[in-house]
Design a protein around this motif. Sequence first.
Motif, PDB file in Angstrom:
ATOM      1  N   UNK A  17      25.180  44.195  30.026  1.00 29.45           N
ATOM      2  CA  UNK A  17      26.465  45.108  30.265  1.00 29.45           C
ATOM      3  C   UNK A  17      27.118  44.359  31.394  1.00 29.45           C
ATOM      4  N   UNK A  18      28.606  44.418  31.630  1.00 27.64           N
ATOM      5  CA  UNK A  18      29.268  43.564  32.760  1.00 27.64           C
ATOM      6  C   UNK A  18      28.886  44.347  34.064  1.00 27.64           C
ATOM      7  N   UNK A  19      28.441  45.620  34.344  1.00 25.86           N
ATOM      8  CA  UNK A  19      28.377  46.032  35.480  1.00 25.86           C
ATOM      9  C   UNK A  19      27.882  47.607  34.943  1.00 25.86           C
ATOM     10  N   UNK A 279      38.060  44.052  40.213  1.00 28.32           N
ATOM     11  CA  UNK A 279      38.659  45.119  40.864  1.00 28.32           C
ATOM     12  C   UNK A 279      37.997  46.361  40.452  1.00 28.32           C
ATOM     13  N   UNK A 280      38.158  46.579  39.130  1.00 26.47           N
ATOM     14  CA  UNK A 280      37.683  47.586  38.354  1.00 26.47           C
ATOM     15  C   UNK A 280      36.286  48.023  38.685  1.00 26.47           C
ATOM     16  N   UNK A 281      35.355  47.028  38.532  1.00 28.71           N
ATOM     17  CA  UNK A 281      33.984  47.418  38.781  1.00 28.71           C
ATOM     18  C   UNK A 281      33.557  47.777  40.244  1.00 28.71           C
ATOM     19  N   UNK A 282      34.230  46.858  41.099  1.00 22.42           N
ATOM     20  CA  UNK A 282      34.203  47.254  42.467  1.00 22.42           C
ATOM     21  C   UNK A 282      34.910  48.359  43.145  1.00 22.42           C
ATOM     22  N   UNK A 284      38.090  48.975  43.568  1.00 25.09           N
ATOM     23  CA  UNK A 284      39.170  48.684  44.805  1.00 25.09           C
ATOM     24  C   UNK A 284      40.435  48.222  43.825  1.00 25.09           C
ATOM     25  N   UNK A 285      41.638  48.059  44.217  1.00 30.24           N
ATOM     26  CA  UNK A 285      42.808  47.567  43.838  1.00 30.24           C
ATOM     27  C   UNK A 285      42.848  46.191  43.497  1.00 30.24           C
ATOM     28  N   UNK A 286      43.705  45.764  42.559  1.00 27.87           N
ATOM     29  CA  UNK A 286      43.741  44.231  42.117  1.00 27.87           C
ATOM     30  C   UNK A 286      44.101  43.454  43.262  1.00 27.87           C
ATOM     31  N   UNK A 287      45.443  43.740  44.323  1.00 26.72           N
ATOM     32  CA  UNK A 287      45.477  43.027  45.376  1.00 26.72           C
ATOM     33  C   UNK A 287      44.370  42.894  46.389  1.00 26.72           C
ATOM     34  N   UNK A 288      43.756  43.996  46.567  1.00 28.33           N
ATOM     35  CA  UNK A 288      42.704  43.921  47.304  1.00 28.33           C
ATOM     36  C   UNK A 288      41.494  42.831  46.919  1.00 28.33           C
ATOM     37  N   UNK A 289      41.305  43.027  45.747  1.00 28.67           N
ATOM     38  CA  UNK A 289      40.276  42.001  45.076  1.00 28.67           C
ATOM     39  C   UNK A 289      40.795  40.210  45.306  1.00 28.67           C
ATOM     40  N   UNK A 290      42.032  40.501  45.084  1.00 30.51           N
ATOM     41  CA  UNK A 290      42.669  38.822  44.968  1.00 30.51           C
ATOM     42  C   UNK A 290      42.698  38.341  46.326  1.00 30.51           C
ATOM     43  N   UNK A 291      42.845  39.209  47.328  1.00 29.39           N
ATOM     44  CA  UNK A 291      42.570  38.871  48.870  1.00 29.39           C
ATOM     45  C   UNK A 291      41.190  38.379  49.046  1.00 29.39           C
ATOM     46  N   UNK A 292      40.337  39.252  48.745  1.00 31.35           N
ATOM     47  CA  UNK A 292      38.803  39.024  49.012  1.00 31.35           C
ATOM     48  C   UNK A 292      38.505  37.644  48.514  1.00 31.35           C
TER      49      UNK A 292
END
Length: 343
Positions: A17-19, A279-282, A284-292
């Motif tokens: 499973x992916x997460x 982003x979904x599994x963590x 958080x938002x997609x923009x926040x994931x992109x920044x990290x």
Amino acid sequence: MLRIHFSSEDLARIHFAPGVDWFWETALSIHQLRLRDSHPLLDSWKRSARQQLHPSAGLRAKTNPIIALSPPRGYFPDFLTPPDHGFDSGVDAILSTPRARLHQEIGLLAASNRDIRADVDGLARGQPAALAALGTAIRAYRDVVLAPMWAQVSAAVQADLQHRVRHLVAGGWAQVLDGLHPQARYADGSLVIAQWGVAGDSDLHLDGRGLTLIPSYFKEARQLMVLADFDLPPVLVYPVDPGIRVLADAGHSPLAALIGATRSRILELAAGRNTSEIARIAGISVPAASKHLAVLRQNNVITSVRRGGMVIHTTTALGTALLEGDGMTAVGANAAAVRHARQ
């Protein structure tokens, strides 16, 4: 005893499973709350959750539909764990279960748990009001009982997946399957599980469908779990090792202390996933994931490749060394990168 039979095609179609699976963790965490004993790691969470769900608290009435469907031992309905869904789409899938299946599966549960019949009668008949109440119950339970624990749950599951992938690289699926649980042994194309919660012997023939391996934080350690209906897409749910759970506690992870809990989680998730999945599994938002992800990429712990309309991220050798915990030499040799990764 349960025997799971693999063909060569099945072995080629095994996957993890992916997460974290919201719905398995929901059902299995309710099991833990209703058991007298469990791993000491869960004691603090159980005290808090039981207070929230005490009959005198308003939340108990709201969550009762999902609690009634999840007894501490034995059968619970398969429709509560839809395959390969995010949380919102999974709730929709549960509430869209055909009436005939609701009647059959809830009937099986009520037959062995007579005291819950009044609580589940409306659901068994597919009444819209009862289904709406079940959706409300699942969401309320997630928000109040699971959400405070979710970072720790996610960290433990991801640490377990990293551990199993290392076994896969070292010895193939045979080594992974043989090491899932002390009660399970793989040999000659079959996984034999000595204890699995049902009397008598059974045989699950995968018949080319493959198998999804689902690590669970809340699964009790004494046995593995499969769906009751062997005709459904096959899954095998196994407990995350208690030692891994302790080490992966978000508040005690050395890597989380070094670069931050969120960035550490994203590094764990960057294993062939795209930005939206991470982003979904963590959570958080997609923009926040992109920044990290950009910071991790700049410091050479992940690489990113565009494929069609998606960007796929993968850990580098340095990133893998950090995740495995034996990469402190690499950290020392790349101190500047790690210092910048915290910023």
